[in-house]
Write a protein that holds these residues in place. Sequence first.
Motif, short mmCIF file in Angstrom:
data_model
loop_
_atom_site.label_atom_id
_atom_site.label_comp_id
_atom_site.label_asym_id
_atom_site.label_seq_id
_atom_site.Cartn_x
_atom_site.Cartn_y
_atom_site.Cartn_z
N ARG A 201 0.82 -1.21 0.00
CA ARG A 201 0.00 0.00 0.00
C ARG A 201 0.86 1.27 0.00
O ARG A 201 0.60 2.21 0.75
CB ARG A 201 -0.95 0.01 1.20
CG ARG A 201 -1.93 -1.15 1.19
CD ARG A 201 -2.93 -1.04 2.32
NE ARG A 201 -3.89 -2.14 2.28
CZ ARG A 201 -4.89 -2.30 3.14
NH1 ARG A 201 -5.08 -1.41 4.10
NH2 ARG A 201 -5.70 -3.33 3.05
N ARG A 202 1.86 1.28 -0.84
CA ARG A 202 2.73 2.44 -0.90
C ARG A 202 2.59 3.17 -2.22
O ARG A 202 2.09 2.63 -3.20
CB ARG A 202 4.18 2.04 -0.68
CG ARG A 202 4.74 1.09 -1.73
CD ARG A 202 6.15 0.68 -1.38
NE ARG A 202 6.69 -0.29 -2.31
CZ ARG A 202 7.29 0.03 -3.46
NH1 ARG A 202 7.44 1.31 -3.79
NH2 ARG A 202 7.75 -0.91 -4.26
N LYS A 203 3.04 4.43 -2.23
CA LYS A 203 3.06 5.22 -3.44
C LYS A 203 4.51 5.42 -3.89
O LYS A 203 5.45 5.21 -3.11
CB LYS A 203 2.38 6.57 -3.21
CG LYS A 203 0.88 6.46 -3.01
CD LYS A 203 0.21 7.83 -3.07
CE LYS A 203 -1.31 7.68 -3.01
NZ LYS A 203 -1.98 9.00 -3.16
N PHE A 204 4.66 5.83 -5.13
CA PHE A 204 6.00 6.00 -5.69
C PHE A 204 5.99 7.18 -6.65
O PHE A 204 4.93 7.63 -7.09
CB PHE A 204 6.46 4.72 -6.39
CG PHE A 204 5.34 3.90 -6.96
CD1 PHE A 204 4.81 4.18 -8.21
CD2 PHE A 204 4.78 2.87 -6.24
CE1 PHE A 204 3.77 3.45 -8.73
CE2 PHE A 204 3.73 2.12 -6.75
CZ PHE A 204 3.22 2.41 -8.00
N PRO A 205 7.16 7.69 -6.99
CA PRO A 205 7.23 8.90 -7.83
C PRO A 205 6.81 8.62 -9.26
O PRO A 205 6.83 7.48 -9.73
CB PRO A 205 8.71 9.28 -7.75
CG PRO A 205 9.42 7.97 -7.53
CD PRO A 205 8.50 7.19 -6.63
N TRP A 206 6.41 9.68 -9.95
CA TRP A 206 6.12 9.60 -11.37
C TRP A 206 6.44 10.97 -11.98
O TRP A 206 6.91 11.87 -11.27
CB TRP A 206 4.68 9.17 -11.62
CG TRP A 206 4.37 8.79 -13.05
CD1 TRP A 206 3.41 9.30 -13.85
CD2 TRP A 206 5.06 7.80 -13.83
NE1 TRP A 206 3.44 8.69 -15.08
CE2 TRP A 206 4.45 7.77 -15.10
CE3 TRP A 206 6.15 6.95 -13.59
CZ2 TRP A 206 4.88 6.93 -16.14
CZ3 TRP A 206 6.57 6.11 -14.61
CH2 TRP A 206 5.94 6.10 -15.85
N PHE A 207 6.23 11.12 -13.28
CA PHE A 207 6.54 12.38 -13.92
C PHE A 207 5.58 13.50 -13.47
O PHE A 207 5.89 14.67 -13.61
CB PHE A 207 6.49 12.22 -15.44
CG PHE A 207 7.55 11.30 -15.97
CD1 PHE A 207 8.86 11.73 -16.08
CD2 PHE A 207 7.25 10.00 -16.35
CE1 PHE A 207 9.86 10.88 -16.57
CE2 PHE A 207 8.24 9.14 -16.83
CZ PHE A 207 9.54 9.59 -16.94
N GLY A 208 4.43 13.10 -12.94
CA GLY A 208 3.49 14.03 -12.34
C GLY A 208 3.41 13.75 -10.85
O GLY A 208 4.43 13.50 -10.20
N PRO A 209 2.20 13.77 -10.27
CA PRO A 209 2.04 13.46 -8.85
C PRO A 209 2.42 12.01 -8.54
O PRO A 209 2.44 11.16 -9.43
CB PRO A 209 0.53 13.69 -8.61
CG PRO A 209 0.08 14.54 -9.75
CD PRO A 209 0.94 14.17 -10.92
#
Length: 265
Positions: A117-125
């Motif tokens: 349940r984690r988030k990771f970087p992208w070119f936007g949010p």
Amino acid sequence: MSETYVVIDDLRDESKELDALVGELGASDWRRATPAPRWSIAHQIAHLAWTDRAALLAVTDAEGFAAEVEKALAAPDSFVDDGAEELAALEPGALLARWRDGRAALDGALRAAARERRKFPWFGPPMSAASMATGRLMETWAHGQDVADALGALRCPTGRLRHVARIGVRARDFAFGAHGLQPPGEEFRVELVAPDGELWTYGPQDAPQRVTGTALDFCLLVTQRAHRDDVDVRAEGPDADRWLGIAQAFAGPPGTGRGPQGAVA
């Protein structure tokens, strides 16, 4: 099964369907022109392979992905095309293997990220596993349409289109902003007839600004794979009408889209 795993499964199945279109093509077919200017079928698959690699980096290697962002910032107008051009030069078998290996690795990484349940970087949010898988599915479907059109193949629409439709609806304000326009202050009602006849609905039922039509044609419109004149999508209200002329489900600057089928060059 959670919605996250559903969309990851749907991304896998959407990729398999496109793989079935290109898996047995001869070398000359890989060089066929697609509706995207200067892009062959090889470029379309190369772009998907390149973006899958970027997504895999984002999920598994934040530092490696940060280096990709720096490259993008250094060449914002050519970064994506350069990546497609490089991989499209590969022998078709090698390109196909690169795409297959990359999407399998991404599938595993997204499932692991979903469990954590984690988030990771992208070119936007920053992205969650569900949002990343949804974006990859949208791109796979849209570029798959380019490939199908180049081959003269008809694809059977599926319920997986609901992911593309949802992005298209949620990207409404982005589309207005991308054209330098103030987004409308009120929600729209969107009603789309799914491939199985179900009605997909978004927004307040009593909203005066409305969009109605088939889910397939709405998805073709918001991915700019068909001109507005050629789709079964209708607007009620001036803001909804304006949206259908500028809608895009993808990030980045406004695309040029496709001209109407009846246009005379």
